[in-house]
Motif scaffolding. Structure first.
Motif, mmCIF file in Angstrom:
data_model
loop_
_atom_site.group_PDB
_atom_site.id
_atom_site.type_symbol
_atom_site.label_atom_id
_atom_site.label_comp_id
_atom_site.label_asym_id
_atom_site.label_seq_id
_atom_site.Cartn_x
_atom_site.Cartn_y
_atom_site.Cartn_z
ATOM 1 N N PHE A 186 0.802 -1.241 0.000
ATOM 2 C CA PHE A 186 0.000 0.000 0.000
ATOM 3 C C PHE A 186 0.834 1.291 0.000
ATOM 4 C CE2 PHE A 186 -2.625 -3.366 1.732
ATOM 5 C CZ PHE A 186 -3.749 -3.252 0.949
ATOM 6 N N PRO A 187 1.094 1.816 -1.218
ATOM 7 C CA PRO A 187 0.707 1.267 -2.520
ATOM 8 C C PRO A 187 1.823 0.471 -3.195
ATOM 9 C CG PRO A 187 1.367 3.523 -2.834
ATOM 10 C CD PRO A 187 1.525 3.237 -1.347
ATOM 11 N N ALA A 188 3.038 0.511 -2.623
ATOM 12 C CA ALA A 188 4.158 -0.175 -3.284
ATOM 13 C C ALA A 188 4.099 -1.677 -3.058
ATOM 14 C CB ALA A 188 5.487 0.375 -2.751
ATOM 15 N N CYS A 189 4.814 -2.417 -3.902
ATOM 16 C CA CYS A 189 5.004 -3.857 -3.709
ATOM 17 C C CYS A 189 6.420 -4.083 -3.207
ATOM 18 C CB CYS A 189 4.798 -4.615 -5.025
ATOM 19 S SG CYS A 189 3.111 -4.585 -5.651
ATOM 20 N N GLU A 190 6.560 -4.586 -1.976
ATOM 21 C CA GLU A 190 7.897 -4.872 -1.447
ATOM 22 C C GLU A 190 8.306 -6.287 -1.880
ATOM 23 O OE1 GLU A 190 8.286 -7.213 1.052
ATOM 24 O OE2 GLU A 190 6.186 -7.531 1.581
ATOM 25 N N PRO A 191 9.602 -6.614 -1.841
ATOM 26 C CA PRO A 191 10.074 -7.852 -2.472
ATOM 27 C C PRO A 191 9.443 -9.127 -1.938
ATOM 28 C CG PRO A 191 11.913 -6.374 -2.068
ATOM 29 C CD PRO A 191 10.730 -5.759 -1.402
ATOM 30 N N VAL A 192 9.333 -9.287 -0.628
ATOM 31 C CA VAL A 192 8.819 -10.543 -0.090
ATOM 32 C C VAL A 192 7.340 -10.711 -0.448
ATOM 33 C CG1 VAL A 192 8.499 -11.956 1.969
ATOM 34 C CG2 VAL A 192 10.521 -10.491 1.775
ATOM 35 N N GLY A 193 6.567 -9.655 -0.271
ATOM 36 C CA GLY A 193 5.153 -9.736 -0.617
ATOM 37 C C GLY A 193 4.933 -10.016 -2.086
ATOM 38 N N LEU A 194 5.778 -9.435 -2.952
ATOM 39 C CA LEU A 194 5.651 -9.694 -4.378
ATOM 40 C C LEU A 194 5.994 -11.139 -4.701
ATOM 41 C CD1 LEU A 194 5.109 -8.659 -7.232
ATOM 42 C CD2 LEU A 194 7.473 -7.830 -7.312
ATOM 43 N N GLY A 195 7.058 -11.661 -4.074
ATOM 44 C CA GLY A 195 7.424 -13.055 -4.304
ATOM 45 C C GLY A 195 6.322 -14.016 -3.877
ATOM 46 N N THR A 199 18.370 -7.348 4.011
ATOM 47 C CA THR A 199 18.029 -6.730 5.288
ATOM 48 C C THR A 199 16.868 -7.497 5.899
ATOM 49 O OG1 THR A 199 17.353 -4.685 6.421
ATOM 50 C CG2 THR A 199 16.429 -5.067 4.237
ATOM 51 N N ASP A 200 16.789 -7.481 7.220
ATOM 52 C CA ASP A 200 15.634 -8.049 7.914
ATOM 53 C C ASP A 200 14.604 -6.980 8.245
ATOM 54 O OD1 ASP A 200 16.690 -10.634 7.911
ATOM 55 O OD2 ASP A 200 17.829 -10.263 9.754
ATOM 56 N N GLU A 201 14.950 -5.729 7.971
ATOM 57 C CA GLU A 201 14.070 -4.614 8.313
ATOM 58 C C GLU A 201 13.065 -4.336 7.191
ATOM 59 O OE1 GLU A 201 14.128 -3.113 11.308
ATOM 60 O OE2 GLU A 201 15.637 -4.621 11.820
ATOM 61 N N PRO A 202 11.956 -3.671 7.505
ATOM 62 C CA PRO A 202 11.007 -3.271 6.456
ATOM 63 C C PRO A 202 11.681 -2.346 5.447
ATOM 64 C CG PRO A 202 10.022 -3.031 8.630
ATOM 65 C CD PRO A 202 11.476 -3.296 8.858
ATOM 66 N N VAL A 203 11.234 -2.387 4.223
ATOM 67 C CA VAL A 203 11.831 -1.585 3.154
ATOM 68 C C VAL A 203 10.773 -0.719 2.484
ATOM 69 C CG1 VAL A 203 13.679 -3.233 2.704
ATOM 70 C CG2 VAL A 203 11.506 -3.474 1.497
ATOM 71 N N SER A 234 4.231 -10.843 5.490
ATOM 72 C CA SER A 234 4.679 -11.397 4.213
ATOM 73 C C SER A 234 5.793 -12.415 4.425
ATOM 74 C CB SER A 234 5.181 -10.277 3.284
ATOM 75 O OG SER A 234 4.116 -9.475 2.834
ATOM 76 N N ARG A 235 6.680 -12.154 5.371
ATOM 77 C CA ARG A 235 7.747 -13.120 5.654
ATOM 78 C C ARG A 235 7.158 -14.414 6.233
ATOM 79 N NH1 ARG A 235 13.242 -11.518 5.614
ATOM 80 N NH2 ARG A 235 13.530 -9.341 4.976
ATOM 81 N N SER A 236 6.146 -14.296 7.060
ATOM 82 C CA SER A 236 5.492 -15.504 7.566
ATOM 83 C C SER A 236 4.815 -16.259 6.432
ATOM 84 C CB SER A 236 4.461 -15.134 8.642
ATOM 85 O OG SER A 236 5.090 -14.530 9.759
ATOM 86 N N ALA A 256 5.770 -16.253 3.369
ATOM 87 C CA ALA A 256 6.836 -16.863 2.571
ATOM 88 C C ALA A 256 7.273 -18.194 3.184
ATOM 89 C CB ALA A 256 8.017 -15.909 2.445
ATOM 90 N N ARG A 257 7.417 -18.229 4.491
ATOM 91 C CA ARG A 257 7.814 -19.475 5.156
ATOM 92 C C ARG A 257 6.751 -20.554 4.957
ATOM 93 N NH1 ARG A 257 9.936 -15.704 8.941
ATOM 94 N NH2 ARG A 257 7.978 -15.680 10.115
ATOM 95 N N ARG A 258 5.484 -20.194 5.081
ATOM 96 C CA ARG A 258 4.404 -21.178 4.946
ATOM 97 C C ARG A 258 4.289 -21.697 3.514
ATOM 98 N NH1 ARG A 258 1.669 -17.790 8.746
ATOM 99 N NH2 ARG A 258 0.837 -16.532 7.030
ATOM 100 N N SER A 259 4.553 -20.826 2.550
ATOM 101 C CA SER A 259 4.367 -21.227 1.149
ATOM 102 C C SER A 259 5.640 -21.744 0.505
ATOM 103 C CB SER A 259 3.823 -20.042 0.333
ATOM 104 O OG SER A 259 4.706 -18.936 0.409
ATOM 105 N N GLY A 260 6.732 -21.771 1.272
ATOM 106 C CA GLY A 260 7.974 -22.323 0.739
ATOM 107 C C GLY A 260 8.724 -21.404 -0.204
ATOM 108 N N VAL A 261 8.530 -20.097 -0.078
ATOM 109 C CA VAL A 261 9.296 -19.131 -0.881
ATOM 110 C C VAL A 261 10.552 -18.756 -0.102
ATOM 111 C CG1 VAL A 261 9.333 -16.831 -1.910
ATOM 112 C CG2 VAL A 261 7.241 -18.219 -2.014
ATOM 113 N N PRO A 262 11.736 -19.144 -0.564
ATOM 114 C CA PRO A 262 12.947 -18.816 0.183
ATOM 115 C C PRO A 262 13.258 -17.322 0.118
ATOM 116 C CG PRO A 262 13.500 -19.915 -1.870
ATOM 117 C CD PRO A 262 12.007 -19.961 -1.754
ATOM 118 N N VAL A 263 13.676 -16.766 1.245
ATOM 119 C CA VAL A 263 14.103 -15.371 1.307
ATOM 120 C C VAL A 263 15.574 -15.370 1.693
ATOM 121 C CG1 VAL A 263 13.767 -13.111 2.375
ATOM 122 C CG2 VAL A 263 11.788 -14.608 1.957
ATOM 123 N N ASP A 264 16.425 -15.054 0.735
ATOM 124 C CA ASP A 264 17.869 -15.069 0.938
ATOM 125 C C ASP A 264 18.302 -13.700 1.438
ATOM 126 O OD1 ASP A 264 20.711 -15.131 0.613
ATOM 127 O OD2 ASP A 264 20.479 -16.752 -0.847
ATOM 128 N N GLY A 265 18.982 -13.665 2.587
ATOM 129 C CA GLY A 265 19.401 -12.407 3.186
ATOM 130 C C GLY A 265 20.670 -11.826 2.608
#
Length: 356
Positions: free
Chosen positions: A198-207, A225-229, A249-251, A253-262
């Protein structure tokens, strides 16, 4: 190619007499109808023998930080003008020359070694009625190799905030997972609604939204980063509730099996991903290319010597840009590296989508 040419400043308030003699009034009127100054307009000219006149000229522009030059029009002896631009591009070591089809025919463009660009998907559609008018054709010539064998279609985002959704749809259309005729405003807004912070798409939510939409596709997020962007411009409650959504969105990602590489995705890693037929949705700042520091998603889908080829779903018509500037856009590695470090913490966000 022509060896003798001159590159002269462009001034729409004072056309040189030599230009007026070879350019039709309606062409000069179109050249001067917008402020092209943000994109380094210049005239590439060919002298007429020993006289003060010109036998040919071309108006050329380009986005800053890129590896192409665009011919807006060539006037006079058109083949000589194009040869001069090709010589200029060669000396500048550019990857690409494009040509807007305002006055050139497909036959003349082909004779000069240019291939036709596929028209944007929105061309002539009712929902594109408010889209800035552009040329009814465009052409491209690569200076090394054959360019991109199977380019994605071009689609211009219909809002100021749906770039992430559009780049994802273009990636899937290039992979054959979305029929080109189905890439429309409804598809754009539906995917944005599922991905937005809202309104941007951040990386984890988009993935996560990409995985929901196409469960069979491999999806991987890189975010160092682990912080919001994308929240530097907000404070207080406006920042806090969007941060809550990013943690959600990070939660997801974990439930749906989308890896988030830091780790930070390097330009070498980006090129290697494209070599594996992955498509890379990359967050960049528009500060270099457009002059305003706004985060924006582009699709990285090809590589040529010294540059990554991207689709930019937005172009700045007020500066004389058209879809020809934003389609198959080569960006040098160093420029892309710099423009994809965002925010106060200089982080890089990317979503890698496999061909499945």
């Amino acid at each position: 190619m022509t060896s003798t040419y001159a590159v002269l400043p462009y001034d729409a308030t004072a056309w040189p007499p030599a230009l007026r003699r070879i350019a039709r009034p309606e062409v000069l009127e179109r050249w001067g109808a917008v402020d092209r100054s943000p994109h380094a307009p210049r005239l590439v000219t060919v002298a007429e023998g020993d006289s003060d006149g010109w036998s040919a000229a071309a108006l050329v522009t380009a986005r800053p930080g890129t590896a192409y030059v665009k011919i807006v029009d060539a006037v006079g002896d058109v083949p000589a003008a194009v040869d001069a631009v090709l010589s200029y591009a060669d000396e500048q070591r550019l990857a690409q020359i494009t040509w807007e089809g305002w006055t050139v025919s497909a036959e003349d463009a082909a004779a000069a070694g240019f291939a036709p660009l596929r028209l944007p998907l929105t061309h002539g559609r009712e929902e594109a009625a408010d889209e800035p008018a552009g040329p009814g054709s465009g052409y491209v010539r690569w200076t090394a190799g054959e360019g991109i064998a199977e380019p994605p279609p071009y689609y211009r985002q219909s809002t100021h905030f749906t770039c992430g959704a559009v780049t994802a749809l273009l990636a899937r259309a290039q992979a054959g997972a979305v029929p080109r005729h189905a890439l429309d405003r409804e598809a754009e807004l539906t995917l944005w609604r599922d991905a937005t912070n809202f309104p941007a798409c951040e990386p984890v939510g988009l993935g996560v939204a990409v995985r929901r939409r196409w469960p069979a596709a491999s999806v991987e997020v890189f975010l160092d980063t682990d912080e919001p962007v994308l929240l530097d411009h907000l404070s207080g409650s406006e920042r806090e509730w969007r941060a809550v959504l990013q943690r959600a969105s990070r939660s997801d990602a974990r439930r749906s099996g989308v890896p988030v590489d830091g780790r930070r995705l390097s330009l070498t890693g980006l090129r290697e991903a494209i070599g594996r037929r992955q498509r890379v949705l990359l967050l960049v700042s528009l500060a270099t290319m457009q002059g305003f520091d706004v985060p924006h998603w582009v699709l990285c889908h090809g590589v040529v010597p010294g540059a990554v080829v991207v689709e930019d779903p937005w172009f700045n018509a007020a500066a004389g840009e058209t879809w020809v500037d934003a389609h198959l856009l080569p960006v040098p590695d160093a420029s892309l590296d710099a423009m994809s470090l965002l925010g106060e913490e200089r982080v890089r966000g990317a979503v890698l989508i496999g061909p499945g």
